[in-house]
Design an enzyme around this catalytic site. Structure first.
Site, mmCIF file in Angstrom:
data_model
loop_
_atom_site.group_PDB
_atom_site.id
_atom_site.type_symbol
_atom_site.label_atom_id
_atom_site.label_comp_id
_atom_site.label_asym_id
_atom_site.label_seq_id
_atom_site.Cartn_x
_atom_site.Cartn_y
_atom_site.Cartn_z
ATOM 1 N N LYS A 1 0.830 -1.201 0.000
ATOM 2 C CA LYS A 1 0.000 0.000 0.000
ATOM 3 C C LYS A 1 0.869 1.257 0.000
ATOM 4 O O LYS A 1 0.643 2.177 -0.795
ATOM 5 C CB LYS A 1 -0.937 -0.002 1.206
ATOM 6 C CG LYS A 1 -1.893 1.194 1.234
ATOM 7 C CD LYS A 1 -2.885 1.074 2.391
ATOM 8 C CE LYS A 1 -3.837 -0.063 2.162
ATOM 9 N NZ LYS A 1 -4.906 -0.143 3.188
ATOM 10 N N ARG B 1 -3.506 2.924 8.662
ATOM 11 C CA ARG B 1 -3.800 1.639 8.006
ATOM 12 C C ARG B 1 -2.540 0.784 7.906
ATOM 13 O O ARG B 1 -1.431 1.304 7.813
ATOM 14 C CB ARG B 1 -4.334 1.878 6.592
ATOM 15 C CG ARG B 1 -5.732 2.449 6.495
ATOM 16 C CD ARG B 1 -6.130 2.509 5.022
ATOM 17 N NE ARG B 1 -7.533 2.840 4.818
ATOM 18 C CZ ARG B 1 -7.990 4.048 4.565
ATOM 19 N NH1 ARG B 1 -7.140 5.068 4.501
ATOM 20 N NH2 ARG B 1 -9.278 4.269 4.363
ATOM 21 N N GLY C 1 -8.166 -7.409 4.921
ATOM 22 C CA GLY C 1 -8.985 -7.599 6.107
ATOM 23 C C GLY C 1 -8.307 -8.280 7.272
ATOM 24 O O GLY C 1 -8.910 -8.457 8.333
ATOM 25 N N MET D 1 -5.521 -7.299 8.993
ATOM 26 C CA MET D 1 -4.947 -6.417 10.017
ATOM 27 C C MET D 1 -5.847 -5.207 10.241
ATOM 28 O O MET D 1 -6.882 -5.065 9.608
ATOM 29 C CB MET D 1 -3.522 -6.026 9.615
ATOM 30 C CG MET D 1 -2.550 -7.194 9.722
ATOM 31 S SD MET D 1 -0.912 -6.796 9.099
ATOM 32 C CE MET D 1 -1.201 -6.693 7.341
ATOM 33 N N ARG E 1 -3.620 -1.666 -6.192
ATOM 34 C CA ARG E 1 -2.788 -2.878 -6.107
ATOM 35 C C ARG E 1 -3.232 -3.814 -7.226
ATOM 36 O O ARG E 1 -4.338 -3.669 -7.766
ATOM 37 C CB ARG E 1 -2.949 -3.562 -4.755
ATOM 38 C CG ARG E 1 -4.375 -4.005 -4.434
ATOM 39 C CD ARG E 1 -4.509 -4.467 -2.994
ATOM 40 N NE ARG E 1 -5.901 -4.740 -2.651
ATOM 41 C CZ ARG E 1 -6.342 -4.900 -1.412
ATOM 42 N NH1 ARG E 1 -5.512 -4.815 -0.398
ATOM 43 N NH2 ARG E 1 -7.614 -5.156 -1.172
ATOM 44 N N HIS F 1 -1.435 -41.159 3.209
ATOM 45 C CA HIS F 1 -1.855 -42.055 2.127
ATOM 46 C C HIS F 1 -3.103 -41.513 1.433
ATOM 47 O O HIS F 1 -3.176 -41.456 0.201
ATOM 48 C CB HIS F 1 -2.122 -43.459 2.691
ATOM 49 C CG HIS F 1 -2.671 -44.413 1.667
ATOM 50 N ND1 HIS F 1 -4.025 -44.572 1.455
ATOM 51 C CD2 HIS F 1 -2.051 -45.223 0.777
ATOM 52 C CE1 HIS F 1 -4.204 -45.456 0.488
ATOM 53 N NE2 HIS F 1 -3.025 -45.861 0.067
ATOM 54 N N SER G 1 15.876 -40.840 -8.579
ATOM 55 C CA SER G 1 14.623 -40.129 -8.366
ATOM 56 C C SER G 1 14.512 -39.885 -6.869
ATOM 57 O O SER G 1 14.524 -40.836 -6.082
ATOM 58 C CB SER G 1 13.436 -40.964 -8.863
ATOM 59 O OG SER G 1 12.229 -40.268 -8.645
ATOM 60 N N CYS H 1 10.066 -37.292 -7.232
ATOM 61 C CA CYS H 1 8.768 -37.950 -7.421
ATOM 62 C C CYS H 1 7.903 -37.894 -6.170
ATOM 63 O O CYS H 1 6.862 -38.543 -6.109
ATOM 64 C CB CYS H 1 8.952 -39.400 -7.870
ATOM 65 S SG CYS H 1 9.820 -40.442 -6.681
ATOM 66 N N TYR I 1 13.715 -33.290 -14.176
ATOM 67 C CA TYR I 1 12.258 -33.307 -14.232
ATOM 68 C C TYR I 1 11.679 -33.340 -12.817
ATOM 69 O O TYR I 1 12.374 -33.646 -11.847
ATOM 70 C CB TYR I 1 11.736 -34.512 -15.026
ATOM 71 C CG TYR I 1 11.991 -35.853 -14.363
ATOM 72 C CD1 TYR I 1 11.069 -36.385 -13.448
ATOM 73 C CD2 TYR I 1 13.139 -36.583 -14.641
ATOM 74 C CE1 TYR I 1 11.304 -37.604 -12.827
ATOM 75 C CE2 TYR I 1 13.379 -37.793 -14.029
ATOM 76 C CZ TYR I 1 12.458 -38.307 -13.119
ATOM 77 O OH TYR I 1 12.694 -39.501 -12.501
#
Length: 887
Positions: free
Chosen positions: A26, A96, A105, A107, A352, A468, A776, A843, A863
């Site tokens: 802000k 503010r 909303g 704070m 913003r 799981h 992996s 993975c 990957y």
């Protein structure tokens, strides 16, 4: 000397939009708007560094702040010709919050600060409107009393309601100046009754009190929870903005409102917002009065009979449109703005980048590219990867009524409604009869896989984000709420207790796997839609990213879903999930109950055709893309039921006495099975299991080759601790591959590697890489073994770790870079020191987490692999990580 305060206003500013870490979002944007010549009430920003000092030093301020505050107030007084606390032209201010990341909303805010029994009279005289002055004063007492003095909000509301009832009015605007004076007398008396001291009259005391309250609200419960949900670090702190008041409640030529430069729900390039005449900002969101539409187009679309701002204030509306265009052009993004109109003069209070739905996010990004405002790379960076979940799963209608009966972890996104069932068997029976069900369990096990498959969603009272239930549900694209500790499941009575209410089998409930809520009954939903914008943005992301994205999949449905979402192979196929179909589990249990190797081999040979068919289907669907198959991993006890009735079924199917089943279950019992006889330890003890699986893999690959297609199997040995252990299995797999190639007359391309999921394996990666052809990193188990946390049980205490600042994130959701991540980094560096071009990936569930994907990019993984429904998220996150790395 450290500068604690930055001044803005009157067409200039000491800060700018690039200073968000110091001035907050802000404050930085107020400074930027001031420099752009946009009308902004003058003020100053107290930096986030003051907040951190305040929090770390028992709510005290750094030296020199008071002198800077006095100087900044004097500068504001000079610019406006008003005096703070003055009895002629009193200066009033708002106080503010303003964090680096938007936390709407969360704070505290105080408006009209500087009013007291004397200055309110001066304000009435200067404005010529006593009603406005005393309305402003009562608002200040109410806000300051609640935010700073901790007087409950309802104390003031009750007093106001009593006055309205006595006067026979319903709206605040119906009260006169004298009416407000009477309300104020009662407010003052209530404050003194509550606190034992009068309401503070000194404006300077008021100012310091409000500043301290806003800094203190950084650590309030709602702000803390919001930060945890949105991964906002505690040490970012908040800035405080002190700004001259402008008034939207001085009369009919005054107003206040909120607007978006484009529609935040649809992304359409339409000015969108609402306003109220003769009101202050909080009135727009409080619901006391119905806000009016901003534009005539909105008025028509809403069927509203209230006049639009375009109609009632055409000149000011035209000014607002010019500001809208200027800000969007400057920031090159959709803007969320707050404004006040005082006596037909427009003032901007905030801008913003606006929060938006996933649909809007995609639409706005593509429109801005097509308009020539931004490039494709900018568009890719504009879309939050996690938001894509909204496009892939049904979501609850935000306007639908709901009765929340429990709250757990948002383990797998989407929403589902169904009738409660408490077992896999019951789930299958109910679904066979045409019912939709929610599977409710204390916790799930691999044995529940078929019940989860047929259910609309899964609810567990225990377990975490990588339990799981969570992992499997995400893989299936099923909504899941896990770890709902307030719910108590009673299997025997087939009921679930929630806050004193009982819900029985067949009762209807709704799950919201996106936020973890459990609701009674059915709740209206919105079905997902994949637009052309989605495909176009994903295409741009794929052009940019340098890291591959695979999927964790073991069923044809999973594999097809993964391909549809752009997966470039399978990074983890969990073979244990293939054994739980009824016709297979019989042979698996026969193997477990076997008393010698010969009997075990006979049993596993019966599983061979099933496994071969499984792998053939996966290879066929993936069409030559790599498929990483993890050999059997879980301990054998997971394939044996625990109840007497279920054990009797096993005994009957195997043709043995119940006592034998119970004896074998007792033999398999382990105090800590996750660190017990599992993974490659099973293959070492019972090599016939891994031999069968390897043969099934290579026979399937040979079958694909005979069809003229290609298969790329990658055989992964789980839970390796050293090279000697790995070599035992490498020799086995290579031997069986040679046998199959000779038998089939085909040449097969394959790799044998390991899942690095133990700290010792990461530390000895250079030695293991002498034999292993790929790594992996299984970060689920690596996190468990690094932290000593059970992923199924940690949810019961991790909240305390967040609350006390010991941990900032769930390490099972976002990879712990300092510990687990360091082990992965060591594994990568040491592995490639021996085998420079070694293929390496991840993975665990971290493969679908954007922050973890960025870390994988940083350390050079080839990957990531994740649940099929997380593949688009990983693709976009990988592109963003590549762009940040180049920046």
């Amino acid at each position: 000397m450290t500068k604690w305060i930055y001044v803005f206003g009157d067409g200039k500013a000491e800060g700018d939009a690039q200073m968000k870490s110091l001035l907050g979002g802000k404050g930085a944007n107020l400074a930027e708007m001031s420099s752009l010549g946009i009308p902004v009430p003058p003020g100053f920003t107290i930096t986030t560094e003051v907040c951190n000092h305040f929090t770390a030093n028992n709510n005290s301020y750094p030296d020199g702040l008071d002198a800077e505050m006095i100087a900044a107030m004097q500068q504001m007084e000079k610019a406006l010709g008003e005096t703070f606390g003055g009895t002629d032209q009193p200066l009033l201010v708002s106080v503010r919050s303003g964090a680096r990341a938007s936390m709407p909303g969360m704070m505290d805010t105080v408006l009209n600060l500087g009013l007291n029994d004397q200055t309110v009279e001066a304000l009435a005289k200067a404005s010529g409107d006593a009603r406005f002055a005393y309305d402003s004063y009562r608002r200040f007492i109410q806000m300051f009393g609640n935010v700073v003095l901790d007087v409950e909000h309802h104390v003031f509301e009750d007093i106001l309601d009593d006055h309205k009832m006595r006067l026979g009015v319903t709206l605040d605007t119906d009260l006169s100046g004298d009416d407000w004076k009477d309300v104020i007398v009662d407010y003052m008396r209530a404050v003194e009754d509550e606190l034992g001291a009068p309401f503070p009259q000194d404006p300077v005391e008021q100012l310091w009190g409000a500043v301290g309250a806003v800094f203190g609200s950084w650590m309030n419960n709602r702000a803390t929870v919001y930060r945890q949900l949105h991964n906002i670090p505690e040490d970012w702190g908040t800035a405080v903005n002190v700004q001259a008041m402008v008034f939207g409640n001085m009369g009919q030529d005054c107003a206040t409102g909120v607007c978006f430069s484009r529609n935040p729900a649809t992304g359409e390039n339409h000015f969108y917002g609402e306003f109220l005449i003769n009101a202050q900002g909080e009135d727009v969101v409080a619901g006391i009065r119905t806000p009016q539409p901003l534009t005539n187009a909105e008025k028509t679309a809403q069927g509203s009979n209230l006049p639009s701002m375009e109609e009632t204030m055409p000149a000011v509306f035209d000014d607002l449109c010019k500001v809208r265009d200027a800000l969007e052009r400057h920031y090159k993004d959709m803007q969320d703005m707050e404004f006040t109109v005082q006596q037909n003069k427009l003032w901007m209070l905030q801008t913003r980048s606006g929060k938006r739905t996933a649909k809007a996010s995609l639409g706005i990004a593509l429109d801005l590219v097509n308009e020539g405002v931004i490039g494709k790379k900018d568009a890719v960076m504009r879309v939050d990867p996690n938001q894509l979940d909204q496009l892939l799963h049904p979501m609850l209608d935000p306007d639908a009524e709901r009765t929340i009966i429990g709250k757990g972890l948002p383990a797998s996104p989407g929403a589902a409604t169904g009738k409660i069932v408490f077992s896999t068997k019951d789930a299958e029976q109910w679904v066979a009869n045409g019912e939709k069900v929610i599977l409710v369990r204390t916790e799930t096990s691999p044995e529940d896989i078929s019940g989860m498959h047929v259910s609309e969603g899964v609810l567990t009272s225990r377990g975490g984000m990588t339990s799981h239930a969570a992992v499997v549900a995400r893989g299936m694209g099923k909504p899941c709420v896990s770890g709902a500790g307030d719910l108590h499941v009673d299997y025997r009575e087939k009921l679930m207790r929630a806050f004193g209410t009982e819900y029985r089998e067949g009762d209807l409930i709704t799950l919201d796997g996106t936020n973890g809520e459990v609701m009674a009954g059915a709740v209206d939903m919105i079905q997902p839609e994949l637009s052309g914008a989605f495909a176009e943005l994903m295409g741009w992301a794929d052009e940019i990213r340098t890291m591959g994205v695979r999927a964790n999949a073991e069923t044809p449905t999973d594999a097809k879903t993964a391909r549809k979402f752009g997966a470039e192979g399978i990074g983890l196929s969990r073979t244990e999930h293939m054994f739980f179909e009824p016709e297979r589990i019989v042979h698996m249990r026969e193997m477990i109950l076997a008393k010698d190797e010969t009997a075990r081999r006979m049993a596993v040979d019966k599983l061979l055709p099933y496994q071969r068919q499984d792998f053939t289907e996966l290879f066929e669907i993936m069409e030559g893309l790599p498929v990483t198959i993890r050999l059997l991993d879980p301990p054998l006890h997971e394939f044996i039921p625990h109840g007497d009735a279920e054990m009797q079924e096993v005994a009957d199917a195997a043709g043995v006495d119940l006592a034998i089943v119970k004896e074998r279950a007792a033999d398999l019992y382990e105090v800590n099975p996750m660190l017990g006889h599992r993974g490659c330890r099973l293959g070492l003890t019972y090599p016939e299991i891994y031999e069968m699986q390897a043969r099934a893999i290579f026979e399937a690959a040979a079958e694909i080759a005979k069809r003229g297609s290609k298969a790329e199997p990658e055989v992964m040995i789980p839970l390796i601790i050293n090279r000697r252990e790995f070599d035992f299995f490498k020799v086995m797999v290579d031997r069986i591959a040679d046998e199959v190639m000779q038998e089939s007359g085909t040449e097969l391309n394959y790799m044998v590697g390991t899942m690095v999921e133990l700290p010792r394996a990461a530390l000895r990666a250079d030695d293991i890489a002498g034999s292993a052809e790929f790594f992996s990193f299984g970060t689920n188990d690596l996190t468990q073994t690094c932290f000593g946390f059970s992923r199924d049980d940690a949810g019961s205490f991790l909240d305390d770790y967040y609350a006390k600042g010991v941990l900032s994130n769930d390490p099972f959701v976002t990879i712990d870079q300092d510990g687990v991540g360091e082990l992965v980094r060591i594994g990568v560096e040491r592995g490639r020191s021996v085998r420079p071009d070694m293929k390496m990936g991840i993975c665990g569930e971290h493969g679908g987490d954007p922050a973890s994907v960025a870390f994988c990019q940083e350390i050079g993984l080839d990957y990531v692999s994740c649940s099929p429904f997380r593949v688009p998220i990983a693709r976009l996150a990988a592109a963003q990580a590549a762009l940040r790395q180049k920046a």
